[in-house]
Design an enzyme around this catalytic site. Structure first.
Site, mmCIF file in Angstrom:
data_model
loop_
_atom_site.group_PDB
_atom_site.id
_atom_site.type_symbol
_atom_site.label_atom_id
_atom_site.label_comp_id
_atom_site.label_asym_id
_atom_site.label_seq_id
_atom_site.Cartn_x
_atom_site.Cartn_y
_atom_site.Cartn_z
ATOM 1 N N ARG A 124 0.804 -1.227 0.000
ATOM 2 C CA ARG A 124 0.000 0.000 0.000
ATOM 3 C C ARG A 124 0.836 1.274 0.000
ATOM 4 N NH1 ARG A 124 -3.477 -3.268 3.391
ATOM 5 N NH2 ARG A 124 -5.332 -3.832 2.175
ATOM 6 N N LYS A 146 3.963 11.587 -11.388
ATOM 7 C CA LYS A 146 3.134 10.780 -12.276
ATOM 8 C C LYS A 146 3.853 9.466 -12.573
ATOM 9 C CE LYS A 146 1.056 12.860 -15.756
ATOM 10 N NZ LYS A 146 0.765 13.809 -16.875
ATOM 11 N N GLU A 188 11.626 18.851 -23.938
ATOM 12 C CA GLU A 188 10.856 19.188 -22.741
ATOM 13 C C GLU A 188 11.295 20.517 -22.137
ATOM 14 O OE1 GLU A 188 8.217 17.764 -21.455
ATOM 15 O OE2 GLU A 188 8.114 15.993 -22.749
ATOM 16 N N LYS A 228 8.556 23.449 -13.905
ATOM 17 C CA LYS A 228 7.645 22.332 -13.657
ATOM 18 C C LYS A 228 7.310 22.208 -12.176
ATOM 19 C CE LYS A 228 6.596 17.548 -14.555
ATOM 20 N NZ LYS A 228 6.947 16.271 -15.233
ATOM 21 N N GLU A 238 -3.275 17.309 -11.833
ATOM 22 C CA GLU A 238 -3.621 17.648 -13.204
ATOM 23 C C GLU A 238 -5.106 17.964 -13.370
ATOM 24 O OE1 GLU A 238 -1.190 16.031 -16.879
ATOM 25 O OE2 GLU A 238 -2.958 14.770 -16.557
ATOM 26 N N ARG A 242 -1.897 22.166 -14.471
ATOM 27 C CA ARG A 242 -0.869 21.180 -14.799
ATOM 28 C C ARG A 242 -1.096 20.549 -16.169
ATOM 29 N NH1 ARG A 242 1.660 16.256 -11.049
ATOM 30 N NH2 ARG A 242 3.126 15.535 -12.629
ATOM 31 N N ASN A 246 1.125 19.297 -20.944
ATOM 32 C CA ASN A 246 0.919 18.403 -22.078
ATOM 33 C C ASN A 246 1.027 19.124 -23.427
ATOM 34 O OD1 ASN A 246 0.141 15.626 -20.978
ATOM 35 N ND2 ASN A 246 -1.153 16.993 -19.773
ATOM 36 N N HIS A 249 1.894 17.210 -26.537
ATOM 37 C CA HIS A 249 1.778 15.782 -26.266
ATOM 38 C C HIS A 249 0.582 15.117 -26.940
ATOM 39 C CE1 HIS A 249 4.924 16.571 -23.410
ATOM 40 N NE2 HIS A 249 4.946 15.320 -23.010
ATOM 41 N N HIS A 253 1.804 12.029 -28.726
ATOM 42 C CA HIS A 253 1.406 10.669 -28.374
ATOM 43 C C HIS A 253 0.770 9.951 -29.558
ATOM 44 C CE1 HIS A 253 1.249 11.414 -23.735
ATOM 45 N NE2 HIS A 253 2.463 11.124 -24.172
ATOM 46 N N HIS A 266 10.318 9.606 -27.703
ATOM 47 C CA HIS A 266 9.233 10.395 -27.111
ATOM 48 C C HIS A 266 9.495 11.886 -27.276
ATOM 49 C CE1 HIS A 266 6.153 11.764 -24.327
ATOM 50 N NE2 HIS A 266 7.081 12.398 -23.636
#
Length: 366
Positions: A124, A146, A188, A228, A238, A242, A246, A249, A253, A266
């Site tokens: 957990r 993330k 980035e 960031k 997000e 936030r 992206n 992206h 993606h 990427h």
């Protein structure tokens, strides 16, 4: 040792520091024993990174009395899978990890995402520390919490928000990184400037191709991480601002999903996405065409793609790219959400995209 910049990520009782610069790992050593009460450091890395860095990093950890117990995964995106997750979780349990212990993620974004996800669900939740070994991971995935794996439905469709306890962005670890991988990470940095730091973009533009070298790169990395960190502190999960991270992206993606495996990186896909996001903003009359041109010119100057036709893979189908964009996690009410721009340094969330117009634009770019 060069000056080490400490960038705080302010999240209340889950706040942590990002140490940035050449020699950051040496600077962090005095902090580390507190995270490893059993005198051992369980370290997850991939086979390629292990060959380059596991020995030297283990030696440094040994100098402060920590024994390294490595967990090795296969390199590449295939490790970010249910099978890869099971492998790491089982390894942690086989080592009888306790909730008072930390796990170290030593590697690029794949290792960081996978290790963070495994740490978040093992017993957990156990803590983890990021030691990113790629420029892309240093300025992007290692900061912000993330974590996740890829599924048949898409990239990073299973995961958690699980903040690290410490991030060590040691730029000495980038010495073995191929030029292509460094450039992929630089995308980035540009993204951060384009979202909300116009002076940073001015500085990157002024440095030109030289921005990838020495002190110029160190300054750029620190500035991107600091940017960031501010966004993450304001919107950890997000739900609002936030999502701006992206930028590029949604297009990127889609390119990654449609390209053959290993054909594009990427960061290359993101760079092409940045160029398209600004071009589409200009197409919509939201952004000056001159700004879109500046973005494309800078990407070309440093050696990055600026659109679909400048990627290593160039055989695209507009309808399939749009279908991929429909699956994006940012979408709401069945409509494609894009991050667009009013100008360099002023990105915004657009939930009013007309899919027919977007399709025509994508077709025009292929």
């Amino acid at each position: 040792m060069s000056e080490i910049l400490t960038v705080p990520v302010g999240l209340g009782d889950r706040s942590y520091d990002v140490l940035v610069g050449p020699g950051a790992l040496d600077a962090a050593l005095e902090r580390l024993p507190a995270f490893f009460p059993r005198g051992r450091a369980i370290l997850v890395t991939d086979r390629n990174v292990a060959e380059q860095h596991l020995g030297p990093v283990s030696e440094k950890l040994g100098s402060i009395g920590l024994k390294t117990q490595p967990v090795i995964v296969e390199p590449g995106e295939t490790a970010k899978s249910w099978d890869g997750l099971r492998h790491v979780v089982d390894a942690l349990l086989d080592l009888n990890i306790e909730r008072s212990e930390c796990v170290i993620a030593l590697g690029g974004g794949v290792v960081g995402d996978l290790t963070g996800f495994a740490a978040s669900i093992t017993k957990r939740g156990v803590d983890f520390i990021q030691i990113p070994t790629t420029l892309l991971a240093q300025v992007d995935s290692s900061v912000g919490g993330k974590t996740g794996i890829n599924t048949d439905h898409g990239k990073n469709f299973a995961g958690t928000f699980h903040q690290p306890r410490l991030v060590i962005a040691d730029m000495d670890l980038l010495a073995t990184l191929p030029r292509r991988e460094q450039l992929a990470g630089y995308a980035e940095i540009v993204k951060a400037a384009l979202i909300g730091d116009a002076p940073l973009f001015d500085a990157l533009e002024a440095d030109g191709a030289g921005v990838m070298e020495g002190e110029a790169l160190s300054r750029a990395v620190a500035a991107a991480i600091a940017f960031k960190a501010r966004i993450v502190a304001e919107d950890e999960r997000e739900g609002g601002v936030r999502a701006l991270l992206n930028l590029g992206h949604t297009f990127g993606h889609a390119f990654e999903a449609e390209a053959p495996k290993t054909a594009i990186r990427h960061g290359e896909a993101v760079a092409a996405g940045l160029g398209l996001a600004f071009a589409y903003s200009a197409h919509r009359g939201l952004c000056p065409a001159a700004d879109a041109d500046r973005v494309a010119d800078h990407l070309k100057t440093v050696g990055l793609p600026h659109g679909a036709t400048s990627l290593a893979h160039t055989s695209w189908d507009a309808s399939r790219l749009i279908a991929r964009m429909r699956d994006d996690k940012k979408n709401q009410d069945g409509r494609i959400t894009l991050i667009l721009a009013r100008r360099i340094g002023d990105a915004f969330i657009d939930r009013e995209t007309d899919e027919a117009d977007l399709t025509r634009f994508v077709e025009s770019q292929l």
